[in-house]
Design a protein around this motif. Sequence first.
Motif: not given
Length: 185
Positions: A108-132
């Motif tokens: 579950x914790x390792x799923x945050x690594x998929x944000x490297x592949x631009x997959x919309x997981x929890x960390x990637x979604x947070x990155x998209x929001x804070x980039x705005x």
Amino acid sequence: MQLIFWYNIAALYPVIAFGLPFGGPSLALGSANVLITPLCAALLGLSLNEAAYMAEIIRGGIGSVDKGQYDAARALGMNGTQLMGLVILPQAMRVVLPPTGNQGISMLKGTSLVSVLAISDLLYSAQIIYSNNYQTIPLLIVASLWYLLMTTILSFFQTKLERRYGRGFDTAPRRSRRSKTRTAS
């Protein structure tokens, strides 16, 4: 590394063919870029990595069952399926469950690594929001709290399962009969 490897597999194999080995006919042929999407690369990388650890955990759990249990089951006339299903696996579960739960939480914790592949997981979604909105730290804290909540829930269920399969195996040190009578009076 596996995530990046699977995501970039098209550089090594631009065309993926499914068929008979050693020059036999191809049953299906496709572009690696089409077949291996970012989601597929994430699933392949995470599941193959997890499968290797889980195979070792289960092997260790089965190996932890006393060899006398095998002999006793054979003496009762059990075949291989009955031996594993009724005798070995239920006893191995007590040993397998704690590391399996830990692996699930780790995955579950390792799923945050998929944000490297631009997959919309929890960390990637947070990155998209804070980039705005440029609220980096608050959004990372929120994502961390969500991960904490999910791992807490999984840990709760893991504890329940461990207690269920640990019945009959008292891990607490036993008090002597003398100390029991002293505390009762």
